[in-house]
Write a protein that holds these residues in place. Structure first.
Motif, mmCIF file in Angstrom:
data_model
loop_
_atom_site.group_PDB
_atom_site.id
_atom_site.type_symbol
_atom_site.label_atom_id
_atom_site.label_comp_id
_atom_site.label_asym_id
_atom_site.label_seq_id
_atom_site.Cartn_x
_atom_site.Cartn_y
_atom_site.Cartn_z
ATOM 1 N N ALA A 123 0.839 -1.207 0.000
ATOM 2 C CA ALA A 123 0.000 0.000 0.000
ATOM 3 C C ALA A 123 0.869 1.250 0.000
ATOM 4 O O ALA A 123 0.582 2.226 -0.705
ATOM 5 C CB ALA A 123 -0.918 -0.009 1.214
ATOM 6 N N GLY A 126 2.641 1.495 -3.453
ATOM 7 C CA GLY A 126 1.718 1.657 -4.568
ATOM 8 C C GLY A 126 1.890 0.630 -5.665
ATOM 9 O O GLY A 126 1.521 0.879 -6.812
ATOM 10 N N ILE A 132 -2.572 2.576 -12.675
ATOM 11 C CA ILE A 132 -3.540 3.093 -11.715
ATOM 12 C C ILE A 132 -4.204 4.329 -12.304
ATOM 13 O O ILE A 132 -3.544 5.327 -12.585
ATOM 14 C CB ILE A 132 -2.855 3.449 -10.385
ATOM 15 N N SER A 149 -1.498 3.894 -2.039
ATOM 16 C CA SER A 149 -2.905 3.896 -1.642
ATOM 17 C C SER A 149 -3.068 4.379 -0.209
ATOM 18 O O SER A 149 -4.179 4.438 0.311
ATOM 19 C CB SER A 149 -3.521 2.496 -1.803
ATOM 20 N N GLY A 153 -5.459 2.145 1.916
ATOM 21 C CA GLY A 153 -4.979 0.895 1.348
ATOM 22 C C GLY A 153 -4.420 -0.027 2.410
ATOM 23 O O GLY A 153 -4.648 -1.244 2.386
ATOM 24 N N ASN A 203 -4.865 -2.446 -4.726
ATOM 25 C CA ASN A 203 -4.203 -1.142 -4.749
ATOM 26 C C ASN A 203 -4.720 -0.236 -5.861
ATOM 27 O O ASN A 203 -4.625 0.988 -5.751
ATOM 28 C CB ASN A 203 -2.690 -1.318 -4.917
ATOM 29 N N MET A 206 -7.951 1.476 -4.535
ATOM 30 C CA MET A 206 -7.634 2.207 -3.313
ATOM 31 C C MET A 206 -6.722 3.395 -3.602
ATOM 32 O O MET A 206 -6.863 4.471 -3.007
ATOM 33 C CB MET A 206 -6.978 1.280 -2.291
ATOM 34 N N ALA A 207 -5.759 3.217 -4.510
ATOM 35 C CA ALA A 207 -4.892 4.331 -4.882
ATOM 36 C C ALA A 207 -5.680 5.418 -5.601
ATOM 37 O O ALA A 207 -5.430 6.616 -5.418
ATOM 38 C CB ALA A 207 -3.748 3.842 -5.768
ATOM 39 N N ASN A 210 -7.584 7.236 -2.895
ATOM 40 C CA ASN A 210 -6.650 8.039 -2.115
ATOM 41 C C ASN A 210 -6.205 9.280 -2.879
ATOM 42 O O ASN A 210 -6.149 10.390 -2.337
ATOM 43 C CB ASN A 210 -5.429 7.191 -1.745
#
Length: 392
Positions: A123, A126, A132, A149, A153, A203, A206-207, A210
């Protein structure tokens, strides 16, 4: 049937089922909170120790002097400051792996620890399959390179790691003679492999979340420092050490590197001010509304002075958990006021932690203290007013 005598039997059964369902919901929420706080409590010493070391690096360089054309290296310009910065940075960099590791440890005990650490590290770095989306500056270009993340994450990763290790423990059977090897070898190995590959997929969203959140907060900073301060300050009091709090905190620390040369970050200053308010508000409430608190709670209020001045928001958790409907909105209000006042005065901070101990690293120490005190008074008075008197 509703009018028959047998109806009572059916109501009793339904009532038992409803009660069981309610208990299951409560136990599920309680388990989530227990695992979350396990990670937070183990992470906190790394944040505090590393943060204060980094703050000392800035103080050393500030005391020894740094040329104007080298302000970008403030905190690591002189050799002594650089040593403090490297040590503090090493401790601070373990924040996400330790958090995820101990969430997983709380779920699956020792076998979950390594898988959780790996989830937190992934996390932090990344790593992800493919690109991403919505990453700042465009998509990630390398197959396994991406955007961190962050705390969100690591939070998801810690729970995934713990759950996967429990599944492996349940479904991977070995002879009794190999049970010792299962705990030492098989569970950590399979848990790490499964968690690692799942996190490479997790990730990605979640990234994106974020990054979108950071971009939103960054956009507030460009348009209104007051609004940014209000939002960040309020976020620090929402769960007092939980995901929302840490999301704001990580955003604040992320703004430091780019703002050191200009005297520090308003966002970081608002984050720390907002985080100092809830424990200080408890002291204010227990002082002004003594008849609404037990002797033990009033003693805890004194302890919270130290917690608040040290920027340890978690000191307010017992009060927030015991009376969330009154305490948490009160804390959010005061923390938002403190953060907004910091933004209004454009106060900057160059340290990621430390509370009153790094007050010299703010651009206006007096106004900063006033902002925090005003926020604490607002929260304390509102919380004390709303709280029910002790039943005699």
């Amino acid at each position: 049937m509703a009018l028959s005598g047998n109806a009572e039997v059916y109501r009793a059964a339904n009532g038992a089922q409803a009660s069981t369902a309610s208990n299951e919901k409560q136990s599920l929420g309680g388990a989530f909170y227990k695992h979350l706080m396990s990670g937070v409590s183990q992470m906190l010493p790394f944040v505090i120790g590393g943060g204060i070391m980094i703050a000392l690096a800035f103080l050393i360089d500030g005391a020894m002097g740094v040329p104007n054309d080298s302000l970008g290296n403030l905190g690591s310009y002189h050799e002594l400051a650089s040593m403090f910065m490297k040590i503090g940075g090493s401790a601070f960099g373990l924040m996400l792996p330790v958090f995820a590791g101990y969430v997983a440890y709380s779920i699956a005990e020792k076998p979950g620890l390594v898988a959780g650490f790996v989830a937190g590290a992934i996390a932090k770095e990344g790593y992800a399959f493919g690109k991403i989306p919505y990453a700042q500056g465009g998509e990630a270009t390398s197959a396994l390179a991406g955007v961190s993340s962050g705390f969100l994450g690591a939070l998801v990763g810690g729970f995934i790691a713990g759950a996967l290790v429990l599944l492996v423990k349940k479904y991977v059977k070995v002879p009794r003679s190999l049970e010792g090897a299962k705990s030492i070898l098989l569970l950590p190995l399979f848990g790490t492999i499964l968690t690692g590959f799942v996190m490479l997929a997790v990730n990605i969203p979640m990234a994106a979340i974020n990054t979108a959140m950071n971009n939103f907060l960054g956009g507030l900073g460009g348009g209104s420092a007051v609004l940014l301060g209000l939002v960040l300050g309020g976020m620090m009091a929402v769960d007092m050490g939980g995901p929302v709090n840490k999301a704001a905190y990580v955003f604040g620390t992320g703004t430091l590197a780019a703002t050191v040369a200009t005297g520090g970050s308003v966002a970081m200053a608002a984050v720390m001010a907002g985080g100092m308010v809830p424990p200080l508000a408890i002291f204010v409430a227990t002082l002004l509304f003594k008849n609404k608190f037990t002797k033990e709670e009033r003693n805890s209020g004194l302890t919270n002075i130290v917690m608040g001045l040290s920027f340890i928001t978690e000191g307010a958790i017992p009060f927030g958990a015991a009376d969330p409907a009154r305490a948490i909105p009160s804390f959010i209000l005061g923390s938002a006021v403190a953060g907004g006042l910091v933004g209004l005065a454009n106060i900057k901070l160059m340290a990621p932690h430390g509370g009153i101990f790094v007050i010299a690293l703010t651009s206006n120490a007096l106004l900063y203290i006033v902002s925090v005190l005003v926020g604490a008074l607002v929260s304390g008075v509102v919380y004390g007013y709303l709280r029910k008197p002790i039943e005699k």
